[in-house]
Design an enzyme around this catalytic site. Structure first.
Site, PDB file in Angstrom:
ATOM      1  N   HIS A   1      -4.030  34.782  -5.500  1.00  0.00           N
ATOM      2  CA  HIS A   1      -2.693  34.186  -5.379  1.00  0.00           C
ATOM      3  C   HIS A   1      -1.969  34.200  -6.714  1.00  0.00           C
ATOM      4  O   HIS A   1      -2.557  33.931  -7.758  1.00  0.00           O
ATOM      5  CB  HIS A   1      -2.795  32.733  -4.893  1.00  0.00           C
ATOM      6  CG  HIS A   1      -3.338  32.624  -3.512  1.00  0.00           C
ATOM      7  ND1 HIS A   1      -2.547  32.680  -2.390  1.00  0.00           N
ATOM      8  CD2 HIS A   1      -4.614  32.509  -3.069  1.00  0.00           C
ATOM      9  CE1 HIS A   1      -3.310  32.578  -1.308  1.00  0.00           C
ATOM     10  NE2 HIS A   1      -4.569  32.477  -1.690  1.00  0.00           N
TER      11      HIS A   1
ATOM     12  N   ASN B   1      -1.319  37.616  -2.887  1.00  0.00           N
ATOM     13  CA  ASN B   1      -0.495  36.704  -2.084  1.00  0.00           C
ATOM     14  C   ASN B   1       0.448  36.005  -3.065  1.00  0.00           C
ATOM     15  O   ASN B   1       0.021  35.585  -4.149  1.00  0.00           O
ATOM     16  CB  ASN B   1      -1.379  35.666  -1.401  1.00  0.00           C
ATOM     17  CG  ASN B   1      -2.316  36.278  -0.370  1.00  0.00           C
ATOM     18  OD1 ASN B   1      -1.891  36.695   0.693  1.00  0.00           O
ATOM     19  ND2 ASN B   1      -3.613  36.344  -0.693  1.00  0.00           N
TER      20      ASN B   1
ATOM     21  N   GLY C   1      -2.960  29.613   0.142  1.00  0.00           N
ATOM     22  CA  GLY C   1      -1.811  29.611  -0.767  1.00  0.00           C
ATOM     23  C   GLY C   1      -1.381  28.204  -1.143  1.00  0.00           C
ATOM     24  O   GLY C   1      -1.026  27.945  -2.303  1.00  0.00           O
TER      25      GLY C   1
ATOM     26  N   CYS D   1       0.432  29.255   4.750  1.00  0.00           N
ATOM     27  CA  CYS D   1      -0.731  29.924   4.165  1.00  0.00           C
ATOM     28  C   CYS D   1      -1.594  28.830   3.546  1.00  0.00           C
ATOM     29  O   CYS D   1      -1.184  28.187   2.574  1.00  0.00           O
ATOM     30  CB  CYS D   1      -0.292  30.934   3.118  1.00  0.00           C
ATOM     31  SG  CYS D   1      -1.658  31.735   2.263  1.00  0.00           S
TER      32      CYS D   1
ATOM     33  N   GLU E   1       2.590  36.964   2.122  1.00  0.00           N
ATOM     34  CA  GLU E   1       1.152  37.210   2.150  1.00  0.00           C
ATOM     35  C   GLU E   1       0.798  38.676   2.015  1.00  0.00           C
ATOM     36  O   GLU E   1       1.419  39.531   2.649  1.00  0.00           O
ATOM     37  CB  GLU E   1       0.548  36.715   3.474  1.00  0.00           C
ATOM     38  CG  GLU E   1       0.317  35.240   3.499  1.00  0.00           C
ATOM     39  CD  GLU E   1      -0.462  34.824   4.729  1.00  0.00           C
ATOM     40  OE1 GLU E   1      -1.341  35.582   5.188  1.00  0.00           O
ATOM     41  OE2 GLU E   1      -0.176  33.734   5.238  1.00  0.00           O
ATOM     42  N   ARG E   2      -0.239  38.906   1.235  1.00  0.00           N
ATOM     43  CA  ARG E   2      -0.853  40.228   1.171  1.00  0.00           C
ATOM     44  C   ARG E   2      -1.259  40.658   2.588  1.00  0.00           C
ATOM     45  O   ARG E   2      -1.934  39.905   3.294  1.00  0.00           O
ATOM     46  CB  ARG E   2      -2.103  40.137   0.279  1.00  0.00           C
ATOM     47  CG  ARG E   2      -2.910  41.403   0.183  1.00  0.00           C
ATOM     48  CD  ARG E   2      -4.141  41.223  -0.674  1.00  0.00           C
ATOM     49  NE  ARG E   2      -5.122  40.298  -0.100  1.00  0.00           N
ATOM     50  CZ  ARG E   2      -6.351  40.104  -0.557  1.00  0.00           C
ATOM     51  NH1 ARG E   2      -6.755  40.764  -1.636  1.00  0.00           N
ATOM     52  NH2 ARG E   2      -7.180  39.260   0.011  1.00  0.00           N
TER      53      ARG E   2
ATOM     54  N   ASN F   1      -9.482  34.411  -2.210  1.00  0.00           N
ATOM     55  CA  ASN F   1      -8.480  35.480  -2.151  1.00  0.00           C
ATOM     56  C   ASN F   1      -7.450  35.218  -3.257  1.00  0.00           C
ATOM     57  O   ASN F   1      -7.312  34.104  -3.761  1.00  0.00           O
ATOM     58  CB  ASN F   1      -7.844  35.584  -0.756  1.00  0.00           C
ATOM     59  CG  ASN F   1      -7.183  34.307  -0.290  1.00  0.00           C
ATOM     60  OD1 ASN F   1      -7.327  33.240  -0.905  1.00  0.00           O
ATOM     61  ND2 ASN F   1      -6.463  34.374   0.803  1.00  0.00           N
TER      62      ASN F   1
ATOM     63  N   CYS G   1      -9.292  32.656   4.563  1.00  0.00           N
ATOM     64  CA  CYS G   1      -8.070  32.347   5.276  1.00  0.00           C
ATOM     65  C   CYS G   1      -8.088  30.857   5.603  1.00  0.00           C
ATOM     66  O   CYS G   1      -8.899  30.409   6.432  1.00  0.00           O
ATOM     67  CB  CYS G   1      -8.044  33.189   6.544  1.00  0.00           C
ATOM     68  SG  CYS G   1      -6.666  32.803   7.578  1.00  0.00           S
ATOM     69  N   GLY G   2      -7.254  30.100   4.934  1.00  0.00           N
ATOM     70  CA  GLY G   2      -7.303  28.638   5.065  1.00  0.00           C
ATOM     71  C   GLY G   2      -6.821  28.116   6.404  1.00  0.00           C
ATOM     72  O   GLY G   2      -7.486  27.296   7.046  1.00  0.00           O
TER      73      GLY G   2
HETATM   74  O1  ZDP Z   1      -5.496  37.130   1.230  1.00  0.00           O
HETATM   75  C1  ZDP Z   1      -4.865  37.646   2.151  1.00  0.00           C
HETATM   76  O2  ZDP Z   1      -4.839  38.883   2.299  1.00  0.00           O
HETATM   77  C2  ZDP Z   1      -4.142  36.736   3.133  1.00  0.00           C
HETATM   78  N1  ZDP Z   1      -3.152  37.451   3.866  1.00  0.00           N
HETATM   79  C3  ZDP Z   1      -5.201  36.163   4.030  1.00  0.00           C
HETATM   80  C4  ZDP Z   1      -4.677  35.143   4.966  1.00  0.00           C
HETATM   81  C5  ZDP Z   1      -4.410  33.829   4.262  1.00  0.00           C
HETATM   82  C6  ZDP Z   1      -3.910  32.786   5.208  1.00  0.00           C
HETATM   83  N2  ZDP Z   1      -2.520  32.807   5.441  1.00  0.00           N
HETATM   84  C7  ZDP Z   1      -4.329  31.379   4.820  1.00  0.00           C
HETATM   85  O3  ZDP Z   1      -3.932  30.465   5.538  1.00  0.00           O
HETATM   86  O4  ZDP Z   1      -5.086  31.190   3.893  1.00  0.00           O
HETATM   87  C8  ZDP Z   1      -4.443  33.037   6.537  1.00  0.00           C
END
Ligand code: ZDP
Length: 286
Positions: free
Chosen positions: A170, A201, A231, A228, A219-220, A168, A75-76
């Site tokens: 994308h 995502n 993202g 994000c 977002e997932r 994660n 989570c960035g």
């Molecule tokens: O990969 C996922 O399931 C995302 N929902 C995680 C959260 C990503 C986030 N928005 C970010 O900033 O990278 C927190």
């Protein structure tokens, strides 16, 4: 028993942070996190983040539950908030360190290193992007195993997508006008598309210039969010791979801008942006 928390946001992508340094498992279940994230029945957030003891030589471990209770690898925006939260905890413990202060954080996406900047922003070494279809993961395949500008049908429309993992998953689509995208309608259909077995995502990107991208995200596990971080990194990587942008660009999200660089020297992605404390409180365990 009530549990202390601190609410933070990174460009409006908001998180409840919990000091979980005393034990190696999160003190909440995913089901409790869902309740905490509820904007009517709980605190309200896109996710709950736990600061746990370090592993494999790192300073700390981060775990996060999305607002639907699923657990992403990374989570960035959240890790920028986590760095600020750790600095506060350490200050309260009487061991403050002046910025620039870097922390090594163990995550399900490997070791990630946020650095507090003197101006209050946080720069994060997000590691190298992963481009193989098997790493995303996706069953979409290109000749060289990477998914770059591949055709995909979603909601009866033909899209051209690029897939990037920042730990994660994308899926990035370039469009002429991000404002025209019906996120609530399209987002879930990308998220649960069968070619993405771990869900996905989804970022829609408008290229304003070679150093400026505009992004909207579904977002997932959290739906439409104001920002994000992973993202934005994935979007810049996709823009470079498809020769739409330079390796350094501003990515403008609904909540504000992030500075992203995909280094040609070490192949790592660096993200710089704010993290803001909003309030502290105690939540009745439910
Ligand atoms: O990969 C996922 O399931 C995302 N929902 C995680 C959260 C990503 C986030 N928005 C970010 O900033 O990278 C927190």
């Amino acid at each position: 028993m009530a549990i202390a928390f601190t609410k933070y946001h990174g460009l409006g992508n908001d998180f409840v942070l919990v000091d979980n340094r005393h034990q190696s498992d999160p003190c909440l279940t995913p089901q409790q996190a869902v309740k905490w994230c509820d904007r009517n029945f709980g605190i309200g957030a896109d996710g709950v983040i736990f600061v746990l003891p370090g592993q494999q030589g790192t300073d700390y471990t981060m775990r996060i539950f999305n607002s639907d209770g699923s657990e992403p690898e990374m989570c960035g925006n959240g890790i920028r908030c986590l760095a600020k939260f750790i600095a506060e905890l350490e200050t309260a413990d009487g061991t403050p360190a002046a910025p620039p202060k870097a922390y090594t954080i163990h995550t399900l996406a490997g070791t990630i290193t946020p650095t507090l900047q003197p101006d209050g922003q946080v720069t994060v070494d997000m590691g190298e992007p992963r481009l193989l279809a098997s790493e995303i993961p996706t069953t979409l395949v290109a000749a060289d195993q990477r998914v770059i500008s591949q055709a995909l049908t979603v909601a009866d429309q033909d899209w051209v997508v690029t897939a990037v993992s920042m730990g994660n998953p994308h899926c990035i689509t370039f469009v002429d006008d991000v404002a025209a995208i019906d996120l609530a309608q399209l987002g879930p259909q990308f998220e649960y598309h069968p070619v993405f077995p771990e869900r996905i995502n989804t970022e829609f990107i408008e290229v304003v210039g070679r150093d400026y991208l505009k992004m909207r995200v579904w977002e997932r596990g959290a739906g439409a969010t104001l920002a994000c971080g992973t993202g934005a990194c994935a979007a810049l990587v996709a823009a470079v791979l498809t020769e739409r942008s330079d390796r350094t660009a501003t990515v403008e999200l609904p909540g504000g801008p992030l500075g992203i660089e995909w280094s040609a020297v070490d192949n790592r992605v660096y993200m710089t942006g704010p993290a803001t404390r909003v309030f502290t409180g105690h939540m009745d365990e439910q």
